[in-house]
Motif scaffolding. Structure first.
Motif, PDB file in Angstrom:
ATOM      1  N   ARG A  67      56.531   2.420  -0.805  1.00 43.63           N
ATOM      2  CA  ARG A  67      55.855   1.896   0.377  1.00 43.63           C
ATOM      3  C   ARG A  67      55.494   3.024   1.346  1.00 43.63           C
ATOM      4  NH1 ARG A  67      53.373  -2.521  -0.798  1.00 43.63           N
ATOM      5  NH2 ARG A  67      54.744  -4.010  -1.828  1.00 43.63           N
ATOM      6  N   GLY A 123      52.605   4.853   0.325  1.00 42.10           N
ATOM      7  CA  GLY A 123      51.377   4.140   0.702  1.00 42.10           C
ATOM      8  C   GLY A 123      51.004   4.394   2.155  1.00 42.10           C
ATOM      9  N   SER A 169      49.754   8.014   2.384  1.00 45.95           N
ATOM     10  CA  SER A 169      48.487   8.289   1.702  1.00 45.95           C
ATOM     11  C   SER A 169      47.317   7.686   2.458  1.00 45.95           C
ATOM     12  CB  SER A 169      48.539   7.760   0.264  1.00 45.95           C
ATOM     13  OG  SER A 169      48.633   6.351   0.267  1.00 45.95           O
ATOM     14  N   ARG A 170      47.541   6.536   3.146  1.00 46.04           N
ATOM     15  CA  ARG A 170      46.431   5.918   3.878  1.00 46.04           C
ATOM     16  C   ARG A 170      46.129   6.659   5.183  1.00 46.04           C
ATOM     17  NH1 ARG A 170      44.331   1.413   1.193  1.00 46.04           N
ATOM     18  NH2 ARG A 170      45.217   1.653  -0.889  1.00 46.04           N
TER      19      ARG A 170
END
Ligand code: FES
Length: 590
Positions: free
Chosen positions: A37, A40, A43-44
């Motif tokens: 998570r 994520g 990376s965003r």
């Protein structure tokens, strides 16, 4: 830097000493773990062009921005958010701008008050659900101030309020104009036939000459001063005119402060308590502030789980002098107040009445904020031995027409009308009042008491600012400029006149106002704090039986939520399920 500017603060880069352990930051739960998570989340951020160095080990500071092209008072907030961002970067934070609902008083119908609690809920949930370590709350126009404070209190995440600041003074020929107040004044002159169309157009062109909030002591400036007195802004922040360079520098300093607050985890619950709320009440009285502050302060106190009643307010009003000579109760405007020393100078005149040991968002005390402040102009900020009024400018009345209370801004009323007895002229609702008020055949004279019902939190709905009922044209033409007006509505902080407001309970829920009829005699006595309706118990029961009352409830949506849960004026009009200290639940991280 001008007289009342907050002092400059040194910037501190992010570091890893004990006080600044990044693993203690709330956002580290989103970005720190070596799991899928968090991968994520990181990376965003990279998808947005941020590198590790931009956010890792830095407090995430949200700039909650109520900018909108339909909120005229916040038109400078895009630039100001850039300045706040600069301050956050200077102190080693990671700024993220988050738009939230904008409540622009001028454009929203029926009233922004309908949506105060919606913005409060949005602020609370936005803060709670995101990786935010601290927030800068950018608000100003009336309801944005209490809404953002209420939301931040319930989320209990470090937050500093950044006020929009007042507009510059309006200027017309040789006259200084105050938004709101002078609109009412010159509209009456136009209705009386004393102002030509060309002059009216000129006033339209020059009464609002810059970005910022209304420049009288309306609700926006009142609530900004309340926020400052409660310790939720930088010192001196409430009065800096919106377009001054000082205001830009305030924005940068506020950004820097938010980073410090994140590292210190200095939350609203560390700053606000019963004593700081009392400081807010007394400040609102000493500035001759808006009657709306009563409703908002009761709601704010409710979120903190501390007690504040109309009776408390009235008791503080009896012992707090009005020291600021600002329209609509006085002569000057917010720009003058700022140049005279602003709120810190005013508060320095009344330290014996304040809890000066209350903490503020800076980590110091209120005493630190106001010590050594100088009054530059004692016409604008009066001394204690020459006050505008010995007692507060707002009073609470009670009686058989308002069993739970009502309020009057006595400082903005004709003194001759503060004790008055006259026959009621009743309007069932606002459209009826508008349709009939200027009828030449209307049975009314200057002794009549104009009564408006169906204008409260549920009746209107939304508790609009209809309480300064216009005066009948035929009386304006005779030279009448004030009458006693009574309603379950609010009125704008820029309004004036002998207006009895916030009658509780309101007519829509079966308050006595629902059954008053034209010709009934009403008496108000502000010195004795009474409001009386001449009616026998038998006659009142007969009218109640003949006309039962059912509050309107919309069939869907936010309107239904509002109607089912909003409280009455004397309880602050918050939603019943939001009152009380929040347990501060964190979202689960999955
Ligand atoms: Fe925004 Fe008056 S309209 S503060």
């Amino acid at each position: 830097m001008s007289n009342a500017s907050p002092s400059s603060q040194s910037h501190q880069p992010a570091n890893r000493d004990n006080d600044r352990d990044p693993s203690r930051l709330r956002s580290s739960r989103w970005f720190g773990p070596d799991d899928m998570r968090s991968f994520g989340h990181r990376s965003r951020l990279k998808a947005m062009g941020f590198d590790d160095v931009d956010y890792q080990d830095r407090p995430v500071v949200a700039i909650l921005n109520t900018w909108s092209e339909l909120n005229t008072c916040h038109s400078h907030f895009r630039e100001r958010s850039d300045s706040v961002r600069r301050g956050i970067l200077q102190s080693g934070g990671f700024p993220v701008e988050v738009p939230v609902m904008s409540l622009g008083e001028m454009m929203m119908k029926p009233t922004t008050m309908l949506y105060r609690n919606l913005l409060a809920m949005e602020v609370e949930e936005v803060l709670r659900c995101h990786p935010i370590d601290a927030a800068v709350l950018m608000g100003g126009c009336d309801k944005t101030v209490p809404a953002m404070l209420m939301g931040a209190i319930s989320a209990d995440i470090p937050s500093v309020f950044f006020p929009a600041g007042p507009m510059l003074k309006g200027l017309w020929k040789t006259e200084t104009l105050g938004s709101g107040s002078d609109v009412w004044k010159y509209w009456d002159e136009r209705m009386a036939g004393n102002l030509c169309d060309a002059d009216w157009k000129c006033i339209e062109n020059c009464i609002a000459r810059s970005a910022g909030t209304c420049m009288t002591m309306g609700t926006a400036s009142t609530m900004a001063c309340v926020a400052e007195a409660m310790g939720m802004t930088l010192p001196g922040a409430a009065c800096i005119p919106a377009v001054m360079a000082d205001h830009q520098r305030l924005a940068v300093q506020t950004g820097r402060t938010a980073v410090e607050m994140a590292w210190a985890n200095r939350k609203p619950s560390d700053v606000l308590n019963q004593q700081s709320v009392e400081n807010g009440v007394k400040a609102s009285l000493a500035i001759g502030g808006s009657t709306n502050a009563i409703v908002h302060l009761i709601a704010i106190a409710g979120r903190l789980g501390v007690s504040l009643t109309l009776d408390d307010f009235d008791s503080f009003s009896r012992t707090t002098p009005v020291l600021a000579d600002i329209r609509p109760g006085g002569q000057f405007l917010m720009e003058d107040f700022y140049e005279a020393g602003g709120l810190p100078a005013l508060l320095s005149q009344m330290t014996d009445l304040l809890h000066t040991d209350c903490k503020t968002i800076t980590g110091g005390t209120l005493a630190d904020q106001i010590q050594d402040q100088e009054v530059i102009n004692d016409q604008v900020i009066r001394s204690r031995d020459n006050p505008v009024s010995d007692i507060g400018g707002t009073c609470v009345l009670k009686g058989n027409l308002a069993p739970s209370g009502c309020v009057i801004k006595s400082i903005a009323a004709d003194p001759k009308l503060l004790h008055h007895r006259g026959p009621a002229l009743v309007f069932d609702n606002y459209p009826e009042m508008k349709a009939k008020l200027h009828d030449e055949d209307l049975q009314v004279d200057e002794n009549s008491v104009l009564v408006l019902r169906s204008a409260g939190p549920l009746g209107a709905p939304g508790f609009p600012e209809w309480g300064m009922l216009p005066l009948p044209k035929k009386l304006l033409q005779k030279g009448v400029r004030d009458m006693v007006r009574i309603s379950d509505a609010r009125m704008s902080g820029t309004s004036y006149g002998t207006c009895v407001l916030h009658i509780a309970p309101e007519s829509a829920v079966g308050g006595p106002l629902a059954w008053i009829e034209t010709g009934d005699m009403i008496e108000i006595n502000v010195q004795q704090r009474t409001i009386h309706w001449d009616i026998s118990d038998e006659e009142r029961q007969r009218r109640q039986a003949a006309k039962p009352v059912n509050p309107p409830v919309p069939s869907r949506g936010y309107g239904q939520l509002y109607a089912k849960h909003v409280t009455q004026a004397d309880q602050g009009c918050d939603f019943d399920f939001l009152v009380g200290r929040s347990p501060g639940l964190e979202p689960g991280i999955h």
